[in-house]
Design a protein around this motif. Structure first.
Motif, PDB file in Angstrom:
ATOM      1  N   ILE A 149      -2.513   0.932  -4.714  1.00 13.15           N
ATOM      2  CA  ILE A 149      -2.619  -1.265  -3.647  1.00 13.15           C
ATOM      3  C   ILE A 149      -1.948  -2.155  -4.621  1.00 13.15           C
ATOM      4  O   ILE A 149      -2.132  -1.629  -5.820  1.00 13.15           O
ATOM      5  CB  ILE A 149      -3.766  -1.176  -3.273  1.00 13.15           C
ATOM      6  N   ALA A 150      -0.592  -2.421  -4.402  1.00  9.51           N
ATOM      7  CA  ALA A 150      -0.186  -3.514  -5.504  1.00  9.51           C
ATOM      8  C   ALA A 150      -0.257  -4.908  -4.935  1.00  9.51           C
ATOM      9  O   ALA A 150       0.019  -4.790  -3.687  1.00  9.51           O
ATOM     10  CB  ALA A 150       1.144  -2.766  -5.728  1.00  9.51           C
TER      11      ALA A 150
ATOM     12  N   GLN B 139       5.238  -2.014 -11.421  1.00 13.30           N
ATOM     13  CA  GLN B 139       5.020  -3.408 -12.167  1.00 13.30           C
ATOM     14  C   GLN B 139       6.199  -3.747 -12.540  1.00 13.30           C
ATOM     15  O   GLN B 139       6.478  -4.949 -12.741  1.00 13.30           O
ATOM     16  CB  GLN B 139       4.143  -3.142 -13.523  1.00 13.30           C
ATOM     17  N   GLN B 140       7.601  -3.306 -12.845  1.00 10.29           N
ATOM     18  CA  GLN B 140       8.834  -3.523 -13.058  1.00 10.29           C
ATOM     19  C   GLN B 140       9.759  -4.416 -11.628  1.00 10.29           C
ATOM     20  O   GLN B 140      10.269  -4.969 -12.298  1.00 10.29           O
ATOM     21  CB  GLN B 140       9.620  -2.181 -13.047  1.00 10.29           C
ATOM     22  N   SER B 141       9.263  -4.294 -10.977  1.00  3.34           N
ATOM     23  CA  SER B 141       9.914  -4.567  -9.651  1.00  3.34           C
ATOM     24  C   SER B 141       8.632  -6.773  -9.724  1.00  3.34           C
ATOM     25  O   SER B 141       8.857  -6.484  -8.655  1.00  3.34           O
ATOM     26  CB  SER B 141       9.599  -4.350  -8.185  1.00  3.34           C
ATOM     27  N   GLY B 142       7.360  -6.666 -10.151  1.00  2.13           N
ATOM     28  CA  GLY B 142       6.889  -7.573 -10.282  1.00  2.13           C
ATOM     29  C   GLY B 142       5.334  -7.876  -9.693  1.00  2.13           C
ATOM     30  O   GLY B 142       4.900  -8.581 -10.165  1.00  2.13           O
ATOM     31  N   PHE B 143       5.003  -6.251  -9.732  1.00  4.20           N
ATOM     32  CA  PHE B 143       3.763  -5.746  -8.565  1.00  4.20           C
ATOM     33  C   PHE B 143       3.099  -6.015  -9.552  1.00  4.20           C
ATOM     34  O   PHE B 143       2.483  -6.123 -10.879  1.00  4.20           O
ATOM     35  CB  PHE B 143       3.377  -4.361  -7.890  1.00  4.20           C
ATOM     36  N   GLU B 144       1.435  -6.494  -9.371  1.00  4.77           N
ATOM     37  CA  GLU B 144       0.102  -6.264 -10.282  1.00  4.77           C
ATOM     38  C   GLU B 144      -0.327  -5.175  -9.522  1.00  4.77           C
ATOM     39  O   GLU B 144      -1.106  -5.248  -8.137  1.00  4.77           O
ATOM     40  CB  GLU B 144      -0.125  -7.512  -9.662  1.00  4.77           C
ATOM     41  N   ILE B 145      -0.953  -4.214 -10.581  1.00  7.38           N
ATOM     42  CA  ILE B 145      -1.893  -2.872  -9.599  1.00  7.38           C
ATOM     43  C   ILE B 145      -2.765  -3.579  -9.400  1.00  7.38           C
ATOM     44  O   ILE B 145      -3.913  -3.566  -9.875  1.00  7.38           O
ATOM     45  CB  ILE B 145      -2.035  -1.348 -11.195  1.00  7.38           C
ATOM     46  N   VAL B 146      -3.237  -3.643  -8.251  1.00  6.11           N
ATOM     47  CA  VAL B 146      -5.086  -3.741  -7.800  1.00  6.11           C
ATOM     48  C   VAL B 146      -5.977  -2.783  -7.447  1.00  6.11           C
ATOM     49  O   VAL B 146      -7.035  -2.857  -8.206  1.00  6.11           O
ATOM     50  CB  VAL B 146      -4.950  -4.614  -6.799  1.00  6.11           C
ATOM     51  N   GLU B 147      -5.226  -1.455  -7.556  1.00 11.62           N
ATOM     52  CA  GLU B 147      -6.236  -0.523  -7.137  1.00 11.62           C
ATOM     53  C   GLU B 147      -5.219   0.896  -6.997  1.00 11.62           C
ATOM     54  O   GLU B 147      -4.454   0.600  -7.018  1.00 11.62           O
ATOM     55  CB  GLU B 147      -7.405  -0.534  -5.791  1.00 11.62           C
TER      56      GLU B 147
ATOM     57  N   ILE C 118       1.066  -1.290  -0.052  1.00 11.41           N
ATOM     58  CA  ILE C 118       0.447   0.216   0.106  1.00 11.41           C
ATOM     59  C   ILE C 118       0.782   1.266   0.101  1.00 11.41           C
ATOM     60  O   ILE C 118       1.808   1.276   1.038  1.00 11.41           O
ATOM     61  CB  ILE C 118      -1.018   0.361   1.310  1.00 11.41           C
ATOM     62  N   THR C 119       1.161   2.588  -0.946  1.00 11.91           N
ATOM     63  CA  THR C 119       1.828   2.804  -1.436  1.00 11.91           C
ATOM     64  C   THR C 119       0.466   4.444  -1.195  1.00 11.91           C
ATOM     65  O   THR C 119       0.168   4.426  -1.884  1.00 11.91           O
ATOM     66  CB  THR C 119       2.545   3.030  -2.487  1.00 11.91           C
ATOM     67  N   SER C 120       0.884   5.681  -0.899  1.00 12.67           N
ATOM     68  CA  SER C 120       0.429   7.198  -1.005  1.00 12.67           C
ATOM     69  C   SER C 120       1.508   7.651  -0.824  1.00 12.67           C
ATOM     70  O   SER C 120       3.268   7.896  -0.567  1.00 12.67           O
ATOM     71  CB  SER C 120      -0.472   6.428   0.956  1.00 12.67           C
ATOM     72  N   GLY C 121       1.152   8.822  -0.482  1.00 10.35           N
ATOM     73  CA  GLY C 121       2.003   9.612  -0.716  1.00 10.35           C
ATOM     74  C   GLY C 121       2.610  10.486  -2.018  1.00 10.35           C
ATOM     75  O   GLY C 121       3.641  11.495  -2.300  1.00 10.35           O
ATOM     76  N   ILE C 122       1.964  10.415  -3.006  1.00  4.01           N
ATOM     77  CA  ILE C 122       1.835  10.311  -4.695  1.00  4.01           C
ATOM     78  C   ILE C 122       1.043  10.957  -5.420  1.00  4.01           C
ATOM     79  O   ILE C 122      -0.401  11.382  -5.097  1.00  4.01           O
ATOM     80  CB  ILE C 122       1.757   8.739  -5.393  1.00  4.01           C
ATOM     81  N   ILE C 123       1.740  12.320  -5.326  1.00  6.45           N
ATOM     82  CA  ILE C 123       0.933  13.344  -6.132  1.00  6.45           C
ATOM     83  C   ILE C 123       0.392  12.763  -8.014  1.00  6.45           C
ATOM     84  O   ILE C 123       1.366  11.490  -8.298  1.00  6.45           O
ATOM     85  CB  ILE C 123       1.938  15.034  -6.294  1.00  6.45           C
ATOM     86  N   GLN C 124      -0.683  13.419  -8.560  1.00 10.59           N
ATOM     87  CA  GLN C 124      -1.165  12.693  -9.617  1.00 10.59           C
ATOM     88  C   GLN C 124       0.330  13.027 -10.784  1.00 10.59           C
ATOM     89  O   GLN C 124      -0.004  12.125 -11.583  1.00 10.59           O
ATOM     90  CB  GLN C 124      -1.505  14.041  -9.933  1.00 10.59           C
ATOM     91  N   GLY C 125       0.690  13.898 -10.639  1.00 15.04           N
ATOM     92  CA  GLY C 125       1.523  13.897 -11.938  1.00 15.04           C
ATOM     93  C   GLY C 125       2.900  12.760 -11.351  1.00 15.04           C
ATOM     94  O   GLY C 125       3.392  12.732 -12.252  1.00 15.04           O
ATOM     95  N   LYS C 126       2.823  12.209 -10.850  1.00 20.26           N
ATOM     96  CA  LYS C 126       3.933  10.852 -10.060  1.00 20.26           C
ATOM     97  C   LYS C 126       3.413   9.245 -10.566  1.00 20.26           C
ATOM     98  O   LYS C 126       4.175   8.659 -10.199  1.00 20.26           O
ATOM     99  CB  LYS C 126       4.561  11.591  -8.936  1.00 20.26           C
ATOM    100  N   LYS C 127       1.555   9.597 -10.130  1.00 14.99           N
ATOM    101  CA  LYS C 127       0.858   7.804 -10.667  1.00 14.99           C
ATOM    102  C   LYS C 127       1.496   6.897 -11.511  1.00 14.99           C
ATOM    103  O   LYS C 127       2.293   6.306 -10.911  1.00 14.99           O
ATOM    104  CB  LYS C 127      -0.024   8.893 -10.692  1.00 14.99           C
TER     105      LYS C 127
END
Length: 312
Positions: free
Chosen positions: A308-309, A289-297, A272-281
């Motif tokens: 959330i990955a 995804q490069q690290s192997g995660f699937e984006i869930v939400e 669960i990652t937060s603190g992200i501004i719109q321009g950095k999404k």
């Protein structure tokens, strides 16, 4: 130290030039008290209460306030401010009442005045954050209360990034699971995880003040046996696995440890990652995804993003 509060009763038109004069005179900031603030509509996502006292506002015009230290130069500084403000009429700026008053403020009173604006806030279905000095009765049997005494260092726990993080923890954390909180700050996400059923929470922060704050707030909420606060640089050197990793931190920092997060998560674990501004999404999504995660939400509140990955 004693401070003088300089209050200028003026017009909306004069706010900018008067504020500039105050800044040039040495004020580090100004306060604008505009009666329009009392009728302004504000977004209220989870029942936030905005309490404004009409007695603090003028019937007409606005108050522009600044704070200056009481010293031997104060009288001279105030005279210069008055002269500069009066000189604004040369530029056809309406000064309105142009009434200037001075009052003395003790630093102790000034430093805690912000507390009157910090009220209990329900930030998710189950969790309500309250300041330690407020009396509060839960409105339902399953409501979980987090008490915080944030001081001036880590905020009140009601910023959109924190709200997004706690909502995600509430949705994805299962009872008995283990959590790692990267960049714990006040410890609010660690405490929320413990209250929501985590068996163990390891809270890491590079800042020693944050480590102490997490420890103090964990004791305040009686979860010190679950939350273990420790100084560490992100996830460097960490070897324990976790079911959930949560991090409310800048996007530029998140992308630095996505590989470590993937390594430490159990199969099916959530990041669960937060603190992200719109321009950095998109930058963060791509790195996950490069690290192997699937984006869930991907969730948004105001201009802030939470991603959330999942580890496959």
């Amino acid at each position: 130290m004693k401070w003088s509060e300089l209050c200028i009763h003026t017009t909306n038109e004069a706010i900018e030039p008067v504020s500039n004069i105050l800044h040039e005179a040495g004020a580090s900031g100004v306060v604008i008290e505009d009666p329009q603030d009392m009728v302004k509509e504000r977004d209220s996502f989870f029942g936030e209460v905005y309490e404004l006292n009409p007695a603090d506002y003028p019937e007409d015009g606005v108050y522009v306030k600044a704070y200056l230290p009481v010293n031997s130069f104060l009288g001279e500084t105030v005279d210069e401010i008055k002269h500069s403000i009066n000189n604004l009429v040369v530029y056809d700026i309406d000064l309105g009442e142009n009434n200037i008053t001075i009052s003395e403020v003790n630093e102790e009173e000034w430093a805690t005045a912000w507390k009157k604006y910090y009220k209990p806030v329900k930030i998710s279905e189950k969790i309500t954050i309250i300041p330690t000095w407020e009396e509060y009765e839960p409105v339902s049997s399953d409501e979980l209360i987090i008490e915080l005494d944030p001081g001036m260092a880590f905020g009140t726990g009601t910023h959109p990034t924190t709200v997004l993080s706690i909502q995600a923890i509430e949705q994805y954390l299962e009872k008995g699971e283990s959590v790692i909180d990267v960049g714990s700050g006040s410890g609010v996400l660690s405490i929320a995880s413990a209250l929501l059923g985590a068996e163990t929470v390891h809270a890491y922060d590079l800042d020693d003040v944050a480590v102490k704050s997490t420890s103090i707030n964990s004791k305040l909420n009686n979860v010190q046996h679950i939350v273990h606060s420790e100084q560490n640089d992100l996830l460097k050197g960490v070897e324990m696995e976790a079911d959930v990793i949560v991090s409310n931190i800048l996007a530029e920092i998140i992308v630095q440890f996505t590989d470590d997060a993937y390594r430490l998560l159990k199969p099916g674990g959530m990041f669960i990652t937060s603190g992200i501004i719109q321009g950095k999404k998109d930058v963060v999504k791509e790195r996950l995804q490069q690290s192997g995660f699937e984006i869930v939400e991907v969730n948004q509140m105001e201009d802030w993003i939470a991603i959330i990955a999942k580890k496959a």
